[in-house]
Write a protein that holds these residues in place. Structure first.
Motif, PDB file in Angstrom:
ATOM      1  N   PRO A 238      -0.305   6.868  10.078  1.00  0.00           N
ATOM      2  CA  PRO A 238      -0.207   5.022   9.466  1.00  0.00           C
ATOM      3  C   PRO A 238       0.547   4.727   8.180  1.00  0.00           C
ATOM      4  CG  PRO A 238      -2.126   6.139  10.021  1.00  0.00           C
ATOM      5  CD  PRO A 238      -1.353   6.912  10.111  1.00  0.00           C
ATOM      6  N   LYS A 239       0.781   5.645   7.299  1.00  0.00           N
ATOM      7  CA  LYS A 239       1.405   5.515   5.992  1.00  0.00           C
ATOM      8  C   LYS A 239       2.707   4.855   6.940  1.00  0.00           C
ATOM      9  CE  LYS A 239      -0.837   9.364   3.165  1.00  0.00           C
ATOM     10  NZ  LYS A 239      -0.683  10.327   2.688  1.00  0.00           N
ATOM     11  N   MET A 240       3.127   5.654   8.140  1.00  0.00           N
ATOM     12  CA  MET A 240       4.613   5.760   8.451  1.00  0.00           C
ATOM     13  C   MET A 240       5.232   3.922   9.000  1.00  0.00           C
ATOM     14  SD  MET A 240       7.010   7.749   6.615  1.00  0.00           S
ATOM     15  CE  MET A 240       7.848   8.266   8.035  1.00  0.00           C
TER      16      MET A 240
ATOM     17  N   ARG B 265      -3.743   1.110   8.262  1.00  0.00           N
ATOM     18  CA  ARG B 265      -2.390   1.170   8.183  1.00  0.00           C
ATOM     19  C   ARG B 265      -2.084   1.371   5.972  1.00  0.00           C
ATOM     20  NH1 ARG B 265      -0.346  -0.988  13.376  1.00  0.00           N
ATOM     21  NH2 ARG B 265       0.363   0.848  14.103  1.00  0.00           N
ATOM     22  N   ALA B 268      -3.951   3.501   4.905  1.00  0.00           N
ATOM     23  CA  ALA B 268      -3.250   4.590   4.511  1.00  0.00           C
ATOM     24  C   ALA B 268      -2.578   5.138   3.027  1.00  0.00           C
ATOM     25  CB  ALA B 268      -2.668   5.509   5.788  1.00  0.00           C
ATOM     26  N   LYS B 269      -1.833   3.263   3.026  1.00  0.00           N
ATOM     27  CA  LYS B 269      -0.432   3.223   2.561  1.00  0.00           C
ATOM     28  C   LYS B 269      -0.945   3.493   0.787  1.00  0.00           C
ATOM     29  CE  LYS B 269       2.694   1.939   5.867  1.00  0.00           C
ATOM     30  NZ  LYS B 269       2.877   0.009   6.103  1.00  0.00           N
ATOM     31  N   LYS B 271      -3.293   5.490   0.206  1.00  0.00           N
ATOM     32  CA  LYS B 271      -2.971   6.362  -0.226  1.00  0.00           C
ATOM     33  C   LYS B 271      -1.992   7.609  -0.527  1.00  0.00           C
ATOM     34  CE  LYS B 271      -7.867   7.256   0.746  1.00  0.00           C
ATOM     35  NZ  LYS B 271      -8.927   8.253   0.171  1.00  0.00           N
ATOM     36  N   GLY B 272      -0.840   7.153  -0.237  1.00  0.00           N
ATOM     37  CA  GLY B 272       0.520   7.835  -0.362  1.00  0.00           C
ATOM     38  C   GLY B 272       1.017   7.288   0.562  1.00  0.00           C
ATOM     39  N   GLY B 274       5.192   5.891   2.530  1.00  0.00           N
ATOM     40  CA  GLY B 274       5.388   6.057   3.752  1.00  0.00           C
ATOM     41  C   GLY B 274       6.709   6.929   4.146  1.00  0.00           C
ATOM     42  N   ASN B 275       7.297   7.708   3.036  1.00  0.00           N
ATOM     43  CA  ASN B 275       8.496   8.642   3.514  1.00  0.00           C
ATOM     44  C   ASN B 275       8.014   9.807   4.136  1.00  0.00           C
ATOM     45  OD1 ASN B 275       8.661   9.585   1.481  1.00  0.00           O
ATOM     46  ND2 ASN B 275       8.264   7.633   0.158  1.00  0.00           N
ATOM     47  N   LEU B 279       5.434  12.887   2.453  1.00  0.00           N
ATOM     48  CA  LEU B 279       4.384  13.893   3.585  1.00  0.00           C
ATOM     49  C   LEU B 279       5.179  15.244   2.807  1.00  0.00           C
ATOM     50  CD1 LEU B 279       4.616  11.267   6.287  1.00  0.00           C
ATOM     51  CD2 LEU B 279       2.496  11.787   5.026  1.00  0.00           C
TER      52      LEU B 279
END
Lengths: 588, 284
Positions: A238-240, B265, B268-269, B271-272, B274-275, B279
């Motif tokens: 979900p971060k992506m 989403r 989650a973002k 928490k860290g 998104g790249n 990760l």
């Protein structure tokens, strides 16, 4: 100083055995040491014996090692079960109260009252594993500050009391060892390059590889030993901008993948044998409708529920042939954790480029093992994309065009003028159902032409490797994680003065015919080591190339040992010397 | 006449394979007329189906169509909507497809509140395989595979969908085309999972259960004062044995699967980043 160290921690599930092993791995990976591990899991949720074996080395290693240099046992059962694997001059560190056999072939034995220190001095029995880590940091000269840092990271969120208990446990274990366990052996951590390596499991590598390949839609159903793929993705995809959905069953998972992929999203599911069985019908649909999908099967002991926590390579024939009709699919099998990263990306590249399902086979041992991975691996992954049309307005879109290219461009839903049908029925070029003689033949040929095109695609060229002496007459063909013990066995055999060579295809459908035919033209014996009973790869090779094979199969739920392969090489060599035989020159 | 022309723009030109007198022709008409009323662009229209007579429908409509395998239209539609939320996604299928072989998917698509419209064509028989009983067969117990009568009781599709928590549940009848068209329009407008049971007679293998004269005689519209947020009352209406109720049983709002994904989403973002670099950091 030795370049290799094989260390094993054994105890009862719940005693923190894995934490000890993993902490060692993390420290070593930061020093630039190469690592391959092997773990066993009890079938029970709590209790039952478990162990983690860690092989640390200065150089790249293909296998977790046979025979243990340094054994750590937390209880009597662990001693009884694991002592037979300790090498002649190995080291045993165990709980003070453990009984040892009278005969000692040359082991160095350290005993420490881990239980008493944890229970009486710290007042927390579960901190026993950290006491062990403390003792180890003395015996192996590990950097204690780094361990302290790891413990702080691991226990910080559990509150100050728990963290203090564990830091206390580390110190007390260290102090006990320093004052009571004078170093009598010569084992140390191997020297690292200083270049930090990534440390991950096979399942994590698959999740990373898929994410790096652009996969954004994951649908799955929990199953041992594949669940960690979905769990990692659920936390990070979900971060992506992607998402993970746990579906009601594996059929729903693969069907959701089919829908998402048809709509243009790179999609994936992961499962184990029972799930792949359920997905079989949809694999045929993906083949017929020409929709990309990646399906990961982490194999376990079968059939049926079998041995969920044990490893096996017995789904090859299901992956190759499962589903009714002449259903095209690609089957791939990575050999290691870093290979899993690359092959996962390759699976997406091939699935998208050729519009078909790709099944990637790994196994429990590979899924669960920790291994060091070079960061560059992630930066150099294979890439491929779906060919999409720009439909002309007015004329009906021709989705399944028969023509010069094996691949016909798709139109993603939402594309102006691209309205069309995709279907599991046999269909004409526009996707309308058609059951006439010519259409079924022409469309079947269209679907199979893609496999021929894949075989000669430069994209896959580097995914079949040769090992050993290229002039040797003893050949080995193997697949998946059995490649590790094979590589190790070649080195052992070489040390014995016996030359042998191996070929390891990562793509098992379509097979790399050119490479295999060249290989079979050179060798006079073909040994096929694999973890199943009937010899599934051997069956495929015999039927495809009409060659005799020497099977080496094992169904014990654990990986092959290099010594088992060496034994076969020696056997093959003796028959080779007995009478000369011609090479398989006319194979295939 | 102009309206007819507009709805015809949604026909693909492929001739339906249904028997003369099949109730499904009426559903197809209602469907394309609903599309015309909504002025849906065909490029954004997606029809997913399973296997059976009703599942052939996507071939006859100008849209993106996916004729899949038996019972699996719903999870495929769920995947389509997930990957491209801009699309108008409909799933169509029969009583055997949706309640027998595919019966395990309905509760989950309903509880996930996937923003799609599902038309379950209920003709109480397996037509494509020529006359075996289905999960909704009631009044026509002697079929090719039940020569001595039925073993089980029939399922009530709308009642089931209400219990499963579908946020829009309605029942229409192929003969009442205008009413059905309105239900389809409401279903497509509804944000969330819309379940529409459509009664239709099979002219070849079961003219009893969905007998037009019988349904016309027994049908009764859901009272206008029915509160569609009252699921208990809705269930009572749907399960009515005396009268065949037509109309909207249930309509209420809650977040869709797509809404939930947006929320996930966002969390989650937090928490860290998104790249890939971020990760990979956890493995260093």
């Amino acid at each position: 100083m030795q370049s290799d160290l094989v260390l094993r921690v054994a105890g009862e599930s719940g005693e923190g055995v894995i934490t000890i092993g993993e902490t060692l791995c993390k420290i070593a990976a930061r020093e630039g040491i190469h690592i391959v591990t092997f773990r066993t899991f009890p079938a029970e949720i709590k209790g039952g014996s478990c162990m983690i074996q860690v092989r640390l080395s200065e150089r790249r290693i293909p296998y977790h090692g046979e025979g243990v240099d340094f054994l750590i046992c937390l209880n009597q059962d662990a001693v009884d079960e694991n002592l037979p694997d300790l090498k002649e001059h190995g080291v045993l560190l165990c709980e003070a109260e453990c009984d040892l056999p009278e005969k000692n072939p040359g082991w160095t034995v350290y005993k420490a009252p881990f239980d008493r220190i944890a229970t009486r001095e710290i007042g927390s029995r579960i901190s026993k594993n950290i006491v062990v880590l403390g003792a180890l940091s003395h015996l192996l000269s590990l950097p204690k500050e780094t361990i302290e840092k790891f413990i702080s990271e691991k226990f910080a969120r559990k509150g100050k009391t728990v963290l203090d208990h564990n830091l206390d446990a580390l110190q007390r274990g260290f102090d006990f060892a320093r004052s009571h366990l004078a170093k009598k052996d010569s084992y140390r951590l191997p020297k690292g390059s200083g270049r930090k390596r990534l440390l991950m499991t096979g399942n994590e590598a698959i999740a990373i590889g898929a994410t790096a390949a652009g996969m954004r839609y994951f649908f799955g159903y929990p199953i041992t030993p594949a669940s960690e793929i979905m769990e990692w993705l659920a936390a990070h995809l979900p971060k992506m901008g992607g998402m993970v959905l746990q579906t009601e069953d594996e059929i729903s998972a693969i069907c959701s993948v089919a829908g998402a992929s048809w709509a243009g999203g790179k999609s994936m599911t992961s499962t184990s044998g029972p799930g792949l069985s359920l997905m079989s019908e949809t694999i045929g649909l993906l083949s017929m409708a020409e929709i990309p999908a990646v399906i990961v099967d982490s194999q376990r002991g079968g059939p049926s529920t079998g041995m969920p926590t044990k490893t096996e390579q017995s789904d090859l024939l299901l992956a190759l042939y499962g589903s009714h009709g002449d259903a095209t699919r690609v089957v791939m099998a990575p050999t290691s954790v870093s290979d899993s990263l690359r092959v996962t990306a390759l699976a997406f590249a091939v699935a998208e480029k050729y519009q078909l399902p790709v099944i990637m086979l790994v196994d429990q041992a590979l899924s669960a093992r920790l291994e060091t991975v070079d960061r560059e691996t992630v930066e150099r992954l294979p890439q491929g994309s779906r060919s999409c049309a720009s439909p002309a307005d007015g004329a009906p879109f021709v989705r399944y065009q028969l023509g010069a290219s094996a691949v016909s461009p798709a139109a993603l839903p939402g594309t102006q003028g691209g309205e069309h049908m995709v279907t599991g029925m046999e269909h004409d070029e526009r996707g309308n159902f058609a059951c006439d003689e010519e259409t079924h033949t022409a469309m079947t040929v269209k679907r199979f032409r893609k496999l021929a095109a894949i075989e000669s695609d430069p994209l896959v060229a580097e995914f079949c490797t040769r090992l050993g002496d290229e002039n040797s007459e003893i050949g080995i063909v193997t697949w998946g994680s059995s490649a590790g013990p094979v590589e190790e066995a070649l080195a052992v055999a070489k040390g014995m003065g016996i030359s042998a060579q191996a070929i390891i295809p990562r793509i098992l459908n379509p097979l790399p015919h050119q490479e295999l035919k060249t290989f079979f033209g050179k060798v006079k014996r073909v040994i096929v080591p694999e973890l199943n009973f009937v010899g599934q790869l051997a069956t495929l090779l015999r039927s495809t190339y009409r060659i005799p094979t020497i099977g080496l199969t094992k169904v014990k739920g654990v990986p092959l040992d290099p010594s088992e392969i060496v034994e076969k090489i020696v056997e093959a060599e003796s028959t080779l010397n007995a009478r000369s035989t011609r090479a398989y020159g006319r194979a295939g | 006449m102009e309206e007819l022309d507009k709805s015809c723009e949604y026909l693909s030109g492929v001739c339906p394979v249904w028997c003369p007198g099949c109730g499904y022709y009426g559903i197809l008409s209602a469907l394309v007329e609903a599309f015309a009323d909504l002025k849906l662009p065909t490029k954004e229209l997606t029809l997913v189906s399973g296997i059976g007579c009703s599942s052939r429908l996507p071939y006859f409509v100008k849209a993106y169509g996916f004729h899949s395998i038996h019972g699996r239209g719903l999870p495929i539609a769920q995947g389509v909507k997930t990957a491209n939320p801009e699309l108008t996604v409909l799933a169509v299928g029969g009583d055997g497809d949706g309640l027998a072989i595919g019966g395990g998917h309905l509760p989950h698509v309903a509880r996930n509140n996937v923003d799609i419209t599902y038309l379950l064509f209920n003709n109480a028989i397996y037509g494509m395989t020529k006359g075996q009983f289905s999960p909704t067969t009631t009044l026509y117990p002697v079929t090719k595979t039940s020569p001595f009568g039925l073993a089980g009781e029939a399922i009530n599709p709308s009642a089931l969908a209400i219990v499963y928590g579908a946020t829009f549940v309605a029942r229409g009848f192929s003969v009442k085309k205008e009413h059905l068209k309105e239900l389809i329009i409401q279903g497509i407008h509804h944000r969330g999972f819309s379940f529409i049971e459509v009664l239709a007679s099979c002219s070849s293998f079961n003219t009893t259960d969905m007998n037009v004269a019988r349904i016309v005689k027994n049908l009764e519209m859901i009272p206008e004062d029915h509160n569609p947020e009252d699921a208990i009352e809705a269930l009572r209406l749907a399960a009515d044995q005396e009268k065949i109720r037509l109309g909207v049983f249930v309509r209420h709002q809650r977040p869709t699967l797509g809404d939930k994904f947006q929320e996930m989403r966002r969390k989650a973002k937090g928490k860290g980043a998104g790249n890939m670099e971020a990760l990979l950091g956890q493995f260093a």
